[in-house]
Design an enzyme around this catalytic site. Structure first.
Site, PDB file in Angstrom:
ATOM      1  N   CYS A 272       1.810  -1.076  -1.570  1.00 21.13           N
ATOM      2  CA  CYS A 272       0.344  -1.040  -1.471  1.00 21.13           C
ATOM      3  C   CYS A 272      -0.394  -1.640  -2.668  1.00 21.13           C
ATOM      4  CB  CYS A 272      -0.138   0.376  -1.162  1.00 21.13           C
ATOM      5  SG  CYS A 272       0.824   1.702  -1.858  1.00 21.13           S
ATOM      6  N   ARG A 301      13.735   3.023  -4.481  1.00 18.64           N
ATOM      7  CA  ARG A 301      13.328   4.346  -4.939  1.00 18.64           C
ATOM      8  C   ARG A 301      14.538   5.090  -5.494  1.00 18.64           C
ATOM      9  NH1 ARG A 301       9.295   6.000   0.144  1.00 18.64           N
ATOM     10  NH2 ARG A 301       7.864   4.218  -0.147  1.00 18.64           N
ATOM     11  N   GLN A 319      10.603  -2.212   4.543  1.00 16.48           N
ATOM     12  CA  GLN A 319       9.717  -1.597   5.523  1.00 16.48           C
ATOM     13  C   GLN A 319       8.989  -2.663   6.338  1.00 16.48           C
ATOM     14  OE1 GLN A 319       7.527   2.111   4.139  1.00 16.48           O
ATOM     15  NE2 GLN A 319       7.669   0.973   2.231  1.00 16.48           N
ATOM     16  N   ASP A 321       5.979  -2.990   6.696  1.00 16.32           N
ATOM     17  CA  ASP A 321       4.792  -2.434   6.068  1.00 16.32           C
ATOM     18  C   ASP A 321       3.573  -3.319   6.337  1.00 16.32           C
ATOM     19  OD1 ASP A 321       3.550  -0.530   4.593  1.00 16.32           O
ATOM     20  OD2 ASP A 321       4.380  -1.121   2.656  1.00 16.32           O
ATOM     21  N   HIS A 323      -0.980  -3.365   5.338  1.00 13.45           N
ATOM     22  CA  HIS A 323      -2.170  -2.718   4.805  1.00 13.45           C
ATOM     23  C   HIS A 323      -3.389  -3.411   5.392  1.00 13.45           C
ATOM     24  CE1 HIS A 323       1.058  -1.778   1.961  1.00 13.45           C
ATOM     25  NE2 HIS A 323       0.451  -0.619   1.882  1.00 13.45           N
ATOM     26  N   LYS A 403      -3.514  11.498   7.613  1.00  7.00           N
ATOM     27  CA  LYS A 403      -2.572  10.547   8.189  1.00  7.00           C
ATOM     28  C   LYS A 403      -2.128  10.993   9.576  1.00  7.00           C
ATOM     29  CE  LYS A 403       1.458  12.649   5.882  1.00  7.00           C
ATOM     30  NZ  LYS A 403       2.634  12.415   5.025  1.00  7.00           N
ATOM     31  N   HIS A 451      -2.852   2.310   5.316  1.00  7.40           N
ATOM     32  CA  HIS A 451      -1.427   2.062   5.098  1.00  7.40           C
ATOM     33  C   HIS A 451      -0.731   2.351   6.425  1.00  7.40           C
ATOM     34  CE1 HIS A 451      -1.920   2.842   0.582  1.00  7.40           C
ATOM     35  NE2 HIS A 451      -3.011   3.381   1.098  1.00  7.40           N
TER      36      HIS A 451
END
Length: 582
Positions: A272, A301, A319, A321, A323, A403, A451
């Protein structure tokens, strides 16, 4: 209510197990024993006594003996001083009692002379626990209160259900799940391997990587069609950025830190901040919004090694992912648009049963109540617009915003949380990364950041797919879609010709021209690759320009002879429609 009653039964059965342990292993100290999904556990300090799962039959026998006595569970309220006297020989209970605030009600429960410190509730009598509906499951180590500086206790897990048939069904599901274990099939099908010297990092082999990139290509196509632009951000970014984003203060323990030229950097655990840096790289207008930035970002991570699990819990992952930077007024329509895309994607992977969880403002949050109320209303309105019902998870939102979590069910009925979308009013704010756009009023405004992910990590989602399909992937996902097998080496040339034609149409095909006999080839292909179609070719097929099609698990569908061109069209249709099957 049925679930609540079953949880009470499970917790009561945990007390019965603790009593049985105290009978069989005098001197054992007891800690805690909560109900959990599918059963319960209890933590014990056995001192120097060693126990293993070979002791389970004796413990179960003692538990059934206790249950047969039809003992009442007797609740009693006691003072703190009285509780300390009652449990003077139980150091873990004493610690719990001492930690209770003054004036708090303390309760004990007793059955058959066994006394435990417990809030309850419990069943009225042991006869409410079915002696044939529980089974001790496994032993594990567990630090007292989850702190590695404390004593390591022995945790005994047990399964517990209302009826014996429920336990039997669950054990059958576990047996089936073991057959489908992605770690086992990953090796058998030569998909990937994991190196214990490099924990949490996946080595993808050609077979597995083919499925992986097929998934990624599919997602790339879907997001491009849905109005996203793909970006890529650095794998390593400076401490200063992570400090401004808040991750350095809230997430540092999960970040790998490195240093260069006396400056600290972090390998990115999430994407992000990078997306916002792209947004900020030029002046934006309200006319540019919504701006949908997709990134197949590789994140790392520092997960504890004890939590790693095959490819489903790793340290390095990618991911799907994205945004979305938008105005507050666009939140509802953007979330609804995302929900529709998510349903389409899940359908193409064979998942149509979804549960949506709505996580609201937690106690520890940033931002004012009015902003939270607007964000929560926008998410709720978006769900209604997308035709999705949801369950509320009070106080489970992220510290920066509410979320939605999307949970799917596999063929064994197991629940997996994969997709999510979060409404973030904080990261783009002046207090954080200070992202702005010029509004219609010619003034600067901060966008809202959504997100979102659909599959989550590709690694984990592929692990779910392996287990859901037991390695027998639908045609569009299979790493080998077609295997061409000549009846003898005399027809190798025709087998090559067929294979070349398939490959020319982007069908993943291999010709098996080794010296093994046809039966063994077919057996090995079926077991190791689970290939959807095996084409057997011989004299007749060569003469007629046809192929004899053997379908995977052919007992469900008879083999048939087809013109090669017709077979190619058949496979292309299954691939193009993402047909779940063959």
């Amino acid at each position: 209510m049925a679930d609540e009653k079953l949880q009470i039964v499970r917790h009561s059965c945990a007390h019965v197990m603790a009593e049985a342990i105290k009978h069989l292993f005098p001197g054992t100290k007891i800690a805690i024993g909560p109900a959990i999904d599918n059963g319960f556990y209890y933590d014990f300090d056995f001192g120097t006594t060693k126990i293993s799962d070979t002791d389970f039959p004796a413990i179960e026998k003692e538990m059934r003996k206790i249950l047969a006595g039809n003992h009442d569970f007797v609740r009693k309220e006691v003072s703190k001083e009285e509780a300390l006297k009652l449990f003077a020989d139980e150091p873990y209970k004493v610690e719990l009692i001492n930690d209770l605030p003054d004036g708090e009600t303390i309760t004990t429960y007793e059955q058959d002379g066994y006394l435990d410190l417990c809030r309850g509730p419990h069943v009225a009598n042991t006869k409410e626990i079915n002696g044939q509906a529980f089974k001790l499951d496994k032993i594990a180590g567990a630090y007292w209160r989850g702190d590695s500086n404390n004593t390591q206790l022995t945790r005994i897990y047990a399964l517990c259900f209302a009826k014996p048939n429920d336990l039997k069904d669950y054990l059958n599901m576990l047996a089936e799940a073991e057959k489908r274990d992605h770690r086992k099939l990953g090796i058998e099908m030569d998909l990937f391997h994991l190196d214990p010297e490099n924990p949490g990092q996946t080595y993808w082999h050609p077979n597995g990587w083919t499925i992986y990139t097929t998934m990624q290509d599919y997602m790339r196509k879907m997001v491009r069609r849905d109005g996203y632009q793909e970006v890529n951000t650095p794998a390593i970014m400076p401490r200063t950025l992570w400090e401004r984003s808040g991750h350095w203060g809230h997430y540092q323990k999960n970040m790998f830190i490195t240093e260069s030229e006396k400056r600290l950097f972090a390998i990115k655990p999430m994407n992000c901040p990078g997306a916002l840096e792209i947004f900020k790289s030029r002046q934006r207008s309200y006319k540019d919004l919504p701006l949908r930035l997709a990134e197949f970002g590789h994140d790392t991570r520092n997960e504890p090694s004890g939590t790693l699990h095959g490819v489903m819990r790793v340290r390095g992952f990618v991911q799907d992912d994205a945004h979305i930077l938008c105005t507050e007024e666009q939140v509802c329509s953007e979330v609804a648009k995302f929900c529709k895309l998510l349903k389409t994607v899940y359908h193409d992977f064979g998942f149509d049963d979804l549960v949506v969880k709505f996580s609201t403002m937690p106690e520890d949050h940033v931002g004012d109540l009015a902003t939270w109320e607007r964000a929560e209303k926008a998410l709720a309105d978006a769900c209604h617009e997308a035709g999705l019902e949801f369950e509320i998870q009070p106080g489970e939102g992220a510290f920066y915003g509410p979320k939605l979590e999307f949970k799917l069910y596999d063929c064994l009925g197991r629940e997996w949380q994969c997709g999510t979308i979060q409404a973030d009013f904080q990261l783009p704010s002046a207090e954080r990364l200070d992202a702005t756009y010029i509004g219609a009023d010619n003034q600067k405004h901060h966008p809202v950041m959504l997100h979102r992910a659909i599959l989550g990590s590709f690694e984990r989602f592929l692990g779910i797919l392996i287990e859901n399909f037991a390695g027998a992937f639908p045609t569009w996902l299979a790493f080998e879609q077609v295997a061409v097998v000549p009846v003898s080496s005399e027809f190798d040339d025709y087998a090559r010709q067929v294979n070349d034609a398939l490959v020319a149409h982007d069908i993943r095909s291999n010709a098996y021209l080794d010296d093994d006999n046809m039966k063994n080839k077919i057996k090995n292909i079926s077991m190791e690759h689970r290939t959807p179609y095996i084409l057997v070719v011989g004299e007749k097929e060569k003469a007629d320009g046809t192929v004899c099609v053997r379908y995977r698990f052919s007992s469900k569908k008879p083999q048939e002879t087809m013109k090669l061109d017709d077979f190619i069209k058949y496979v292309e249709d299954k691939v193009n429609t993402h047909f779940i099957g063959i």
